[in-house]
Design a protein around this motif. Sequence first.
Motif, PDB file in Angstrom:
ATOM      1  N   ASP A 174       0.949  -1.195  -0.065  1.00  0.00           N
ATOM      2  CA  ASP A 174      -0.074  -0.138   0.012  1.00  0.00           C
ATOM      3  C   ASP A 174       0.830   1.417  -0.004  1.00  0.00           C
ATOM      4  OD1 ASP A 174       1.133  -0.190   2.514  1.00  0.00           O
ATOM      5  OD2 ASP A 174      -0.859  -0.008   3.446  1.00  0.00           O
ATOM      6  N   ARG A 175       2.288   1.166  -0.554  1.00  0.00           N
ATOM      7  CA  ARG A 175       3.074   2.360  -0.389  1.00  0.00           C
ATOM      8  C   ARG A 175       3.745   2.372  -1.864  1.00  0.00           C
ATOM      9  NH1 ARG A 175       2.547   5.496   3.912  1.00  0.00           N
ATOM     10  NH2 ARG A 175       4.432   6.096   3.587  1.00  0.00           N
ATOM     11  N   GLN A 194       7.266   3.424  -3.232  1.00  0.00           N
ATOM     12  CA  GLN A 194       8.673   3.693  -2.572  1.00  0.00           C
ATOM     13  C   GLN A 194       9.508   4.394  -3.793  1.00  0.00           C
ATOM     14  OE1 GLN A 194      10.080  -0.009  -0.826  1.00  0.00           O
ATOM     15  NE2 GLN A 194       8.627   0.477   1.023  1.00  0.00           N
ATOM     16  N   SER A 196       8.961   7.324   1.005  1.00  0.00           N
ATOM     17  CA  SER A 196       7.711   6.529   0.634  1.00  0.00           C
ATOM     18  C   SER A 196       6.513   7.343   0.838  1.00  0.00           C
ATOM     19  CB  SER A 196       8.009   5.420   1.721  1.00  0.00           C
ATOM     20  OG  SER A 196       6.532   4.461   1.779  1.00  0.00           O
ATOM     21  N   ILE A 197       5.425   7.016   0.183  1.00  0.00           N
ATOM     22  CA  ILE A 197       4.191   7.705   0.184  1.00  0.00           C
ATOM     23  C   ILE A 197       3.136   6.559   0.028  1.00  0.00           C
ATOM     24  CG2 ILE A 197       5.062  10.000  -0.694  1.00  0.00           C
ATOM     25  CD1 ILE A 197       3.836   9.110  -3.284  1.00  0.00           C
ATOM     26  N   PRO A 198       2.197   7.194   0.714  1.00  0.00           N
ATOM     27  CA  PRO A 198       0.872   6.259   0.806  1.00  0.00           C
ATOM     28  C   PRO A 198       0.441   6.066  -0.953  1.00  0.00           C
ATOM     29  CG  PRO A 198      -0.046   8.202   1.480  1.00  0.00           C
ATOM     30  CD  PRO A 198       1.504   8.291   1.304  1.00  0.00           C
ATOM     31  N   ASN A 237      -4.656   2.023  -1.770  1.00  0.00           N
ATOM     32  CA  ASN A 237      -4.490   1.269  -0.232  1.00  0.00           C
ATOM     33  C   ASN A 237      -4.115   0.015  -0.657  1.00  0.00           C
ATOM     34  OD1 ASN A 237      -4.414   1.365   2.517  1.00  0.00           O
ATOM     35  ND2 ASN A 237      -6.542   0.649   2.513  1.00  0.00           N
ATOM     36  N   GLY A 243       1.597  12.251  -2.037  1.00  0.00           N
ATOM     37  CA  GLY A 243       0.614  11.169  -2.365  1.00  0.00           C
ATOM     38  C   GLY A 243      -0.862  11.758  -2.532  1.00  0.00           C
TER      39      GLY A 243
END
Length: 212
Positions: free
Chosen positions: A74-75, A77, A89-91, A95, A126
């Motif tokens: 769910d990330r 990178q 790293s962002i969401p 998800n 994100g």
Amino acid sequence: MKQSAAEIVREYGPFAGVDQVSGVTFDGQLVWFASGDKLNALDPASGIVTRALDVAGHAGSAFDGQHLFQLAEDRIQKIDPKTGRILASIPAPGNGGDSGLAWAEGTLWVGQYRERKIHQIDPETGAILRTIQSNRFVTGVTWVDGELWHGTWEGDESDVRRIDPQTGETLERLEMPSGVGVSGLESNGSDQFFCGGGNSGKVRAIRRPRRS
């Protein structure tokens, strides 16, 4: 809508130790493809994997001219391609239900597989900037010469399609042979697309249609 059979120019693989090819991107020289626990660098001229980075790669991959971006659960990178170090790293907007990943216009474009959506997101935070609705499952995303293309895969049917980035309307379809899926998508910036082949463990190059 234009419709034609996809012309497969070349197949790469399967590769030792690779059961699944998901995300695909191109850095101008090497094709990078995600295979679960690695990002692999493929020389498209020789067909040889020249190196691999030990990073999680569960879906789409992208390259911004300097860094690799990789969906990992769910990330998303941000990775140094020289060392494999994760820099940020962002969401991911889906998800964990995310698929394709592309870089264009200074932003990331993320496919959301079963929701049949493509999100443009801020690569620092994100945050979703806008969303385009498709009418098929989205498995890979790429921009080339101002055109937005994405891969689809439902059942035994798969294609690569160009959609209107404003409305999501399908403008052109390149149909893959029955049973041949597209799990990731990237343009070489010119006359070909590189397509991840899912559980075939292959990467395929297909012809991008010429513009009159």
